[in-house]
Design a protein around this motif. Structure first.
Motif, PDB file in Angstrom:
ATOM      1  N   UNK A   1       8.269   1.535  -5.180  1.00 53.74           N
ATOM      2  CA  UNK A   1       7.962   0.943  -3.885  1.00 53.74           C
ATOM      3  C   UNK A   1       9.045   1.171  -2.849  1.00 53.74           C
ATOM      4  N   UNK A   2      10.302   1.001  -3.248  1.00 53.77           N
ATOM      5  CA  UNK A   2      11.404   1.198  -2.304  1.00 53.77           C
ATOM      6  C   UNK A   2      11.464   2.652  -1.851  1.00 53.77           C
ATOM      7  N   UNK A   3      11.341   3.571  -2.803  1.00 53.04           N
ATOM      8  CA  UNK A   3      11.391   4.993  -2.448  1.00 53.04           C
ATOM      9  C   UNK A   3      10.253   5.366  -1.506  1.00 53.04           C
ATOM     10  N   UNK A   4       9.058   4.856  -1.793  1.00 51.94           N
ATOM     11  CA  UNK A   4       7.906   5.185  -0.962  1.00 51.94           C
ATOM     12  C   UNK A   4       8.016   4.572   0.428  1.00 51.94           C
ATOM     13  N   UNK A   5       8.500   3.338   0.496  1.00 51.01           N
ATOM     14  CA  UNK A   5       8.607   2.692   1.809  1.00 51.01           C
ATOM     15  C   UNK A   5       9.714   3.328   2.643  1.00 51.01           C
TER      16      UNK A   5
ATOM     17  N   UNK B   1      -1.499  -2.208   5.116  1.00 44.34           N
ATOM     18  CA  UNK B   1      -1.827  -1.230   6.149  1.00 44.34           C
ATOM     19  C   UNK B   1      -0.961   0.028   6.066  1.00 44.34           C
ATOM     20  N   UNK B   2      -0.047   0.043   5.107  1.00 45.30           N
ATOM     21  CA  UNK B   2       0.791   1.224   4.892  1.00 45.30           C
ATOM     22  C   UNK B   2       0.350   1.892   3.597  1.00 45.30           C
ATOM     23  N   UNK B   3       0.187   3.185   3.649  1.00 43.90           N
ATOM     24  CA  UNK B   3      -0.211   3.936   2.462  1.00 43.90           C
ATOM     25  C   UNK B   3       1.054   4.404   1.751  1.00 43.90           C
ATOM     26  N   UNK B   4       1.300   3.855   0.569  1.00 48.22           N
ATOM     27  CA  UNK B   4       2.474   4.231  -0.207  1.00 48.22           C
ATOM     28  C   UNK B   4       2.056   5.068  -1.410  1.00 48.22           C
ATOM     29  N   UNK B   5       2.876   6.027  -1.749  1.00 43.58           N
ATOM     30  CA  UNK B   5       2.610   6.836  -2.940  1.00 43.58           C
ATOM     31  C   UNK B   5       2.929   6.020  -4.186  1.00 43.58           C
ATOM     32  N   UNK B   6       2.048   6.033  -5.153  1.00 46.82           N
ATOM     33  CA  UNK B   6       2.291   5.501  -6.499  1.00 46.82           C
ATOM     34  C   UNK B   6       2.206   3.987  -6.648  1.00 46.82           C
ATOM     35  N   UNK B   7       2.192   3.230  -5.543  1.00 46.71           N
ATOM     36  CA  UNK B   7       2.163   1.773  -5.674  1.00 46.71           C
ATOM     37  C   UNK B   7       1.396   1.173  -4.490  1.00 46.71           C
TER      38      UNK B   7
END
Length: 246
Positions: free
Chosen positions: A138-142, A173-179
Motif C-alpha cells: 500500500x505504501x509503495x503504491x500510494x 477513489x484512488x486506484x492502487x496496484x496490488x491492494x
C-alpha cells in the motif's frame, strides 16, 4: 473537523476508542518503550522534517521511505491541537512498527488457506494479504500515485494535499496496484487508533497523554466508586500496566 474543538476532538476520539477491539492487542509482543523526546507539531511541507521519529527508536519492519510515510499519514489522521498531542507525538509510528513483528501482522491468527474471492461485506475480510503486506504494498503504491499526480511522495506533500489524498484513499477513489485503496486506509486508520489509545507498554500513547485527555483511568485496580457518576471528571490520573502514573 467541526468548529467546536472540545466537542470535535474529544467527541471523535471517544467514538474512536469504542471502535478499537480489545482483542487486537492479544498477540502483541510486550517490550519496554524507548525513552524519547517529543516530536514537533508544525505542519510544513515535509512531514518527515516536521515530526522527527523517536530519537532512540529504530523501525524493525519499515524502511526509510515507509517510515516517512507512516509519520506523515498518522500525523494527518490525528493531528496535534490545543487539547492534546497528535499521533506522532503519542508514539503511534512506533506502535505500528512493533505490531508488524506480532503474530497478528503475519496473519497467524487468521485462516489463510483460501480460496480468496470477493465476497459480501458481511462475510468479513477475504483478501490473501496480511497486515504486513497491506503496508508494504500500500505504501509503495500510494507513493507511486503521489509521485505521478503531485511529483512528490506522500510525505513531501503539504498538509492540505495529504488530507486530499487520504480522503480519496478512504473512499476508494484512488486506484492502487496490488491492494484496494479503502482496505489499506482502513488498516492504517485502525492501527492509528489502537496506537493512540493503547497502554504505553505497546509503544504508543506516550506518557498516557490520550488517556489523560479523555479522562480514562487506565489499568487502575479499582475505580468502581466512579462508575455511576455519569459526566463527572475522574479525579485521578491514569495508571499503565507497568504501574507508571501520569
Amino acid at each position: 473537523m467541526p468548529s467546536s474543538p472540545l466537542s470535535s476532538r474529544r467527541g471523535f476520539l471517544r467514538t474512536a476508542i469504542a471502535l478499537v477491539p480489545a482483542g487486537t492487542l492479544a498477540g502483541c509482543e510486550v517490550k519496554q518503550s524507548a525513552t524519547t523526546a517529543a516530536a514537533g507539531s508544525n505542519e510544513g511541507a515535509n512531514a518527515s522534517a516536521d515530526h522527527a521519529p523517536r530519537a532512540h527508536y529504530q523501525p524493525h519492519f519499515f524502511d526509510a521511505k515507509e517510515w516517512a510515510f507512516i509519520h506523515a499519514a498518522v500525523d494527518r489522521l490525528i493531528p496535534p491541537d490545543s487539547e492534546g498531542p497528535g499521533a506522532v507525538e503519542a508514539g503511534v509510528p512506533e506502535f505500528i512498527d512493533r505490531q508488524m513483528d506480532t503474530p497478528y501482522a503475519h496473519g497467524a491468527l487468521w485462516y489463510m488457506q483460501g480460496p480468496f474471492a470477493q465476497g459480501a461485506p458481511e462475510l468479513g475480510y477475504q483478501l490473501k494479504l496480511v497486515p504486513r503486506d497491506l503496508y508494504r504494498l500500500g505504501i509503495a503504491a500510494l507513493n507511486a500515485y503521489c509521485a505521478k499526480t503531485y511529483a512528490h511522495p506522500f510525505d513531501a506533500l503539504d498538509a492540505a494535499t495529504r488530507d486530499t489524498v487520504l480522503a480519496a484513499l478512504e473512499k476508494g477513489r484512488i486506484e492502487l496496484a496490488d491492494v484496494p485503496a479503502a482496505t489499506f486506509f482502513g488498516q492504517l486508520l485502525q492501527n492509528t487508533r489502537e496506537g493512540y489509545f493503547c497502554d504505553p507498554i505497546h509503544g504508543g500513547n506516550r506518557d498516557m497523554a490520550s488517556w489523560k485527555m479523555i479522562g480514562f483511568p487506565g489499568a487502575r485496580a479499582d475505580f468502581m466508586d466512579f462508575v455511576n457518576q455519569n459526566g463527572a471528571a475522574y479525579p485521578y490520573g491514569p495508571v499503565s500496566i507497568e504501574g507508571k502514573r501520569s
